[in-house]
Design a protein around this motif. Sequence first.
Motif, PDB file in Angstrom:
ATOM      1  N   TYR A  16       0.842  -1.191   0.000  1.00 55.27           N
ATOM      2  CA  TYR A  16       0.000   0.000   0.000  1.00 55.27           C
ATOM      3  C   TYR A  16       0.875   1.237   0.000  1.00 55.27           C
ATOM      4  O   TYR A  16       1.779   1.370   0.832  1.00 55.27           O
ATOM      5  CB  TYR A  16      -0.930   0.021   1.215  1.00 55.27           C
ATOM      6  CG  TYR A  16      -1.788   1.249   1.264  1.00 55.27           C
ATOM      7  CD1 TYR A  16      -1.542   2.251   2.196  1.00 55.27           C
ATOM      8  CD2 TYR A  16      -2.827   1.436   0.357  1.00 55.27           C
ATOM      9  CE1 TYR A  16      -2.322   3.395   2.240  1.00 55.27           C
ATOM     10  CE2 TYR A  16      -3.602   2.574   0.385  1.00 55.27           C
ATOM     11  CZ  TYR A  16      -3.351   3.547   1.323  1.00 55.27           C
ATOM     12  OH  TYR A  16      -4.122   4.676   1.342  1.00 55.27           O
ATOM     13  N   GLU A  18       0.589   4.959   0.711  1.00 56.86           N
ATOM     14  CA  GLU A  18      -0.296   5.954   1.322  1.00 56.86           C
ATOM     15  C   GLU A  18      -0.300   7.270   0.542  1.00 56.86           C
ATOM     16  O   GLU A  18      -1.345   7.896   0.369  1.00 56.86           O
ATOM     17  CB  GLU A  18       0.126   6.213   2.764  1.00 56.86           C
ATOM     18  CG  GLU A  18      -0.870   7.034   3.533  1.00 56.86           C
ATOM     19  CD  GLU A  18      -0.518   7.124   5.001  1.00 56.86           C
ATOM     20  OE1 GLU A  18      -0.718   8.217   5.572  1.00 56.86           O
ATOM     21  OE2 GLU A  18      -0.057   6.126   5.570  1.00 56.86           O
ATOM     22  N   ASP A  21      -2.389   6.611  -2.324  1.00 59.87           N
ATOM     23  CA  ASP A  21      -3.623   5.907  -1.960  1.00 59.87           C
ATOM     24  C   ASP A  21      -3.899   4.785  -2.961  1.00 59.87           C
ATOM     25  O   ASP A  21      -4.963   4.691  -3.559  1.00 59.87           O
ATOM     26  CB  ASP A  21      -4.812   6.865  -1.876  1.00 59.87           C
ATOM     27  CG  ASP A  21      -6.029   6.199  -1.222  1.00 59.87           C
ATOM     28  OD1 ASP A  21      -5.830   5.292  -0.389  1.00 59.87           O
ATOM     29  OD2 ASP A  21      -7.155   6.576  -1.570  1.00 59.87           O
TER      30      ASP A  21
END
Length: 108
Positions: A16, A18, A21
Amino acid sequence: MSMSNDIEVDDSIYFYDEAQDYCFSLWRNRNEDTIEVMVSDQINENVFDIDVTLSKNILSVYLGRDLASKLDDIESYSIEFEESEEQRAQIVKILQNIFKDKKGLVLR
């Protein structure tokens, strides 16, 4: 596409980013012959073959045009991560489980 990210691993491998996103994961049910590829949070497709190369701290994935068109139109990923040697060994083990009896995994 390149991502620097946090990583979670259990029966799958999940990255992932961030800042963007954006996520990418590979998962294989031990009772199935396909690998699930997930991108961009819940856009997924099951495939029989996929090309994945793991070098020191980069996971390179080539999806190809057909698979990319079913997902988010991105044909290849270069996912950068920073993990300890112990965590990298865990990633290798999980990828080996995902690719058991399959071609397409290169470990460097």
